[in-house]
Enzyme design. Structure first.
Site, PDB file in Angstrom:
ATOM      1  N   VAL A 257       0.868  -1.174   0.000  1.00  0.00           N
ATOM      2  CA  VAL A 257       0.000   0.000   0.000  1.00  0.00           C
ATOM      3  C   VAL A 257       0.906   1.226   0.000  1.00  0.00           C
ATOM      4  O   VAL A 257       1.749   1.378   0.887  1.00  0.00           O
ATOM      5  CB  VAL A 257      -0.931   0.015   1.226  1.00  0.00           C
ATOM      6  CG1 VAL A 257      -1.781   1.282   1.238  1.00  0.00           C
ATOM      7  CG2 VAL A 257      -1.808  -1.226   1.248  1.00  0.00           C
TER       8      VAL A 257
ATOM      9  N   ASP B 219     -12.555   8.430   3.460  1.00  0.00           N
ATOM     10  CA  ASP B 219     -11.585   7.873   2.519  1.00  0.00           C
ATOM     11  C   ASP B 219     -10.588   6.966   3.244  1.00  0.00           C
ATOM     12  O   ASP B 219     -10.195   5.913   2.734  1.00  0.00           O
ATOM     13  CB  ASP B 219     -10.838   8.992   1.801  1.00  0.00           C
ATOM     14  CG  ASP B 219     -11.662   9.596   0.669  1.00  0.00           C
ATOM     15  OD1 ASP B 219     -12.823   9.198   0.502  1.00  0.00           O
ATOM     16  OD2 ASP B 219     -11.137  10.469  -0.045  1.00  0.00           O
TER      17      ASP B 219
ATOM     18  N   ASN C 248       3.922   7.650   2.354  1.00  0.00           N
ATOM     19  CA  ASN C 248       4.742   8.586   1.594  1.00  0.00           C
ATOM     20  C   ASN C 248       4.044   9.924   1.345  1.00  0.00           C
ATOM     21  O   ASN C 248       4.712  10.918   1.075  1.00  0.00           O
ATOM     22  CB  ASN C 248       5.118   7.941   0.253  1.00  0.00           C
ATOM     23  CG  ASN C 248       5.740   8.915  -0.710  1.00  0.00           C
ATOM     24  OD1 ASN C 248       6.853   9.386  -0.514  1.00  0.00           O
ATOM     25  ND2 ASN C 248       5.010   9.242  -1.783  1.00  0.00           N
TER      26      ASN C 248
ATOM     27  N   TYR D 129       5.659  22.300   8.863  1.00  0.00           N
ATOM     28  CA  TYR D 129       6.163  21.105   8.187  1.00  0.00           C
ATOM     29  C   TYR D 129       7.151  20.358   9.079  1.00  0.00           C
ATOM     30  O   TYR D 129       7.078  19.132   9.213  1.00  0.00           O
ATOM     31  CB  TYR D 129       6.823  21.516   6.868  1.00  0.00           C
ATOM     32  CG  TYR D 129       7.283  20.347   6.028  1.00  0.00           C
ATOM     33  CD1 TYR D 129       6.368  19.545   5.356  1.00  0.00           C
ATOM     34  CD2 TYR D 129       8.640  20.055   5.881  1.00  0.00           C
ATOM     35  CE1 TYR D 129       6.787  18.474   4.562  1.00  0.00           C
ATOM     36  CE2 TYR D 129       9.064  18.995   5.090  1.00  0.00           C
ATOM     37  CZ  TYR D 129       8.133  18.210   4.439  1.00  0.00           C
ATOM     38  OH  TYR D 129       8.556  17.151   3.662  1.00  0.00           O
TER      39      TYR D 129
ATOM     40  N   LYS E  53       6.967  16.494  10.572  1.00  0.00           N
ATOM     41  CA  LYS E  53       7.996  15.502  10.279  1.00  0.00           C
ATOM     42  C   LYS E  53       8.761  15.088  11.541  1.00  0.00           C
ATOM     43  O   LYS E  53       9.193  13.931  11.651  1.00  0.00           O
ATOM     44  CB  LYS E  53       8.947  16.025   9.203  1.00  0.00           C
ATOM     45  CG  LYS E  53       8.283  16.198   7.838  1.00  0.00           C
ATOM     46  CD  LYS E  53       7.683  14.886   7.326  1.00  0.00           C
ATOM     47  CE  LYS E  53       7.098  15.027   5.926  1.00  0.00           C
ATOM     48  NZ  LYS E  53       6.568  13.761   5.391  1.00  0.00           N
TER      49      LYS E  53
ATOM     50  N   THR F  64      10.632  17.660  -6.961  1.00  0.00           N
ATOM     51  CA  THR F  64       9.238  17.258  -7.148  1.00  0.00           C
ATOM     52  C   THR F  64       8.339  18.476  -6.987  1.00  0.00           C
ATOM     53  O   THR F  64       8.775  19.549  -6.570  1.00  0.00           O
ATOM     54  CB  THR F  64       8.822  16.185  -6.124  1.00  0.00           C
ATOM     55  OG1 THR F  64       8.860  16.757  -4.803  1.00  0.00           O
ATOM     56  CG2 THR F  64       9.749  14.975  -6.175  1.00  0.00           C
TER      57      THR F  64
END
Length: 261
Positions: free
Chosen positions: A7, A67, A87, A151, A155, A186
């Protein structure tokens, strides 16, 4: 013997798509999770497969509880999960004073709440298959960085969750690993962030390279892997002598602010 099932959240992004390609080359059957349905289906068609509809593409918003439940129910219906790769991630590099509540909520929901809920929901299935959980963090999970307060918070939390859960499950068959890339080319990094990294002389890796580093961690007995010798060294300095990093980043602060909104 049936194919191992992985997954993978954030599969429609740069790093995720390349991790998917690496795993598919190892004959994993992939459950691809992401928000961009067109990118998911394009990736699904591209991946090598044993049969039609071998890989599953599922458009989901991991900040949405319905979801999240849909993903967990699907895997329980399949009855197998060998690998969970958390991820998916979101970020907006902004001054903390300019951060909206919506940006803060989205960051925490996707970057830390979703990995925790997916891990919890899939643990019974993972335990049946000597499964592995890999949480994809960041070099900013070990270094507090200006304009990245929310952020970094998410993390740092993901790194702490990974470490704690790995120790909690150390007497079981489930492994928990933490993977920390540095800046990568990215879409999560805006043009301003790319320009900032260039101005500061910071390296940015290709997603192909990061995916290969991910596979090195997956293939090893290690619980954690960081990408980039400079960033790894900086993280160690930050842990032992944070004032050194305080001073280094203070010298960069005016440059960093030039590239922010």
């Amino acid at each position: 013997m049936s194919a191992p099932i992985a997954v993978l959240s954030g599969a429609s992004g740069g790093i995720g798509a390349h991790i998917a390609r690496q795993l598919a080359s190892r004959s994993y059957r992939l459950v691809l999770l992401g928000r961009d349905v067109d990118a998911l289906h394009a990736l699904q068609r591209e991946l090598p497969s044993a049969e039609q509809s071998f890989h599953i593409a599922l458009q989901v918003d991991l900040a949405n509880d319905a979801d999240m439940s849909r993903v967990i129910e699907l895997i329980h219906d399949i009855g197998r999960c060998d690998l969970l790769v958390n991820n998916a991630g979101v970020n907006a590099m902004v001054p903390f004073t300019s951060l909206s509540r919506e940006e803060l909520d989205a960051t925490l929901a996707v970057n830390i709440r979703a990995p925790m809920l997916l891990s919890q929901g899939l643990l019974p299935i993972l335990a049946q298959n000597n499964g592995v959980i890999v949480n994809v963090g960041s070099s900013f999970g070990a270094i507090g960085y200006p304009m990245q307060a929310h952020y970094c918070a998410s993390k740092f939390a993901l790194r702490g969750f990974s470490e704690a859960l790995a120790r909690e499950l150390s007497d079981t068959s489930v492994q928990v690993k933490y993977f920390a890339p540095r800046a990568t080319q990215t879409a999560i990094n805006s043009d301003k962030v790319t320009a900032l990294n260039k101005a500061l002389g910071n390296a940015m890796d290709t997603p192909e390279y990061v995916a290969k580093e991910f596979m090195h961690l997956l293939d090893s007995t290690e619980r954690r892997r960081s990408v980039g010798a400079k960033e790894s060294f900086f993280a160690k300095i930050n842990a032992l002598w944070p004032k050194v990093v305080d001073n280094a980043l203070a010298k960069q602060l005016s440059t960093i602010k030039q590239y922010m909104r």
